[in-house]
Design a protein around this motif. Structure first.
Motif, short mmCIF file in Angstrom:
data_model
loop_
_atom_site.label_atom_id
_atom_site.label_comp_id
_atom_site.label_asym_id
_atom_site.label_seq_id
_atom_site.Cartn_x
_atom_site.Cartn_y
_atom_site.Cartn_z
N CYS A 1 3.21 24.26 97.61
CA CYS A 1 3.33 25.18 96.47
C CYS A 1 3.89 24.45 95.25
CB CYS A 1 4.21 26.37 96.86
SG CYS A 1 4.27 27.66 95.61
N TYR B 1 6.76 31.59 92.78
CA TYR B 1 5.33 31.90 92.68
C TYR B 1 5.10 33.41 92.84
CZ TYR B 1 0.34 31.79 94.00
OH TYR B 1 -1.02 32.01 94.08
N ASN C 1 1.51 24.42 92.20
CA ASN C 1 1.87 25.41 91.18
C ASN C 1 3.07 25.00 90.32
OD1 ASN C 1 -0.08 27.46 92.16
ND2 ASN C 1 1.23 27.42 93.98
#
Length: 335
Positions: A173, A184, A177
């Motif tokens: 992640c 998130y 991201n």
């Protein structure tokens, strides 16, 4: 002679029908365990009748261990509801939503449709509550997570998901991201008092602040986290910051028991060990995690005629629960 224990134990994260896979793939990390063994086995074996039969087997074990309510995420959850009603146990059902085909849905949109049908079918049912249950951030796209949350909001339903369970998930992640798994979901406006987050092993101090601010609920599954080598969630820090943390067994294929009492004992001992502070997570706090915190997470106001506040008063007036460290479920007598 058995010790009387008349408080309701709540299993806040479970995959009951996975009792069929108990002992099938041991001593493996989560990614390998899921992708090489569990998902292929589910593809071959999981049918409505399979889920019904195996859930009944799991419920028998849970009831024997004093569990009064369980929060389930799996496939063909209508069969879980059927089994629970027949065996007179309250359940929160959540049809597993994933981006790829599952035993019960060819697409995530079909899984969302199944979920909406369940939300309609079990409205005001005395035994059945329905959650929207996307599997995780690594199996469900951003778009489908948003759709799932919209559905949950439309019906004022719980939103149940695995989150930050492993280092791999956390780092993936971050790389993809540039933010943590908790950040998130927060960015997607998913975190609120209706969000039930299983695991949260890999979290930062900032993540814990976000969880507290959003009033999201965390489910600690210590036995599964240990067995799969996922790590140890910093739940004492979460509780100190005001996060509601309850306990789950996870599925009986990864825990491998449907025993909240044992999960509670492990939870207490682990926090004392990792903090090197024996005062962390005292027995009375663990009893709250097993009982009223689970009820709060599932948004259940009362059970067996007792309101949360009444159960809390019973816990507070009890001098101590030191027998948590001594007795297992076989030495307890449940009402």
């Amino acid at each position: 002679m058995k010790k009387n224990f008349n408080l309701p134990l709540i299993n806040t994260h479970c995959h009951a029908a996975m009792i069929a896979f108990r002992g099938m793939a041991e001593d493996l990390p989560l990614k390998v365990w899921l992708e090489k063994y569990i998902w292929p086995a589910e593809k071959k074996k999981v049918t409505p009748s399979f889920v019904y039969r195996q859930t009944k087997k799991a419920i028998r074990e849970m009831k024997k261990n004093g569990i009064k309510i369980f929060n389930d995420m799996y496939f063909f959850e209508k069969e879980v509801a059927k089994a629970a009603k027949e065996m007179k146990i309250k359940v929160v059902i959540g049809e597993g939503i994933l981006d790829f085909p599952t035993p019960s849905a060819k697409t995530p949109l079909q899984a969302l449709k199944i979920t909406e049908d369940l939300l309609k079918a079990y409205k005001n049912d005395p035994y059945i509550l329905v959650a929207v249950a996307p599997h995780s951030i690594y199996t469900v796209s951003r778009e489908n997570l948003i759709l799932a949350k919209k559905l949950a909001k439309r019906y004022k339903a719980l939103f149940h998901i695995h989150l930050a369970e492993t280092k791999f998930e956390f780092e993936e992640c971050l790389n993809k991201n540039k933010i943590t798994p908790v950040e998130y979901l927060d960015k997607l406006e998913i975190l609120d008092e209706k969000a039930i987050l299983a695991h949260c092993v890999w979290v930062t101090e900032k993540d814990i602040e976000i969880l507290a601010k959003r009033k999201a609920k965390v489910v600690h599954c210590p036995l599964s986290n240990l067995k799969l080598g996922s790590g140890i969630a910093p739940i004492s820090k979460m509780i100190e910051k005001g996060v509601c943390v309850s306990l789950g067994t996870d599925g009986p294929a990864s825990s491998n028991r449907l025993d909240i009492w044992e999960a509670g004992k492990f939870a207490a001992l682990l926090q004392k060990g990792i903090t090197q502070d024996p005062s962390k997570l005292p027995a009375k706090e663990v009893i709250k995690m097993m009982t009223i915190n689970g009820l709060e997470a599932l948004d259940i106001k009362e059970i067996e005629g007792k309101k949360i506040r009444e159960i809390e008063k019973e816990i507070e007036k009890t001098k101590n629960f030191n027998y948590l460290y001594e007795l297992n479920v076989n030495k307890l007598k449940f009402d």
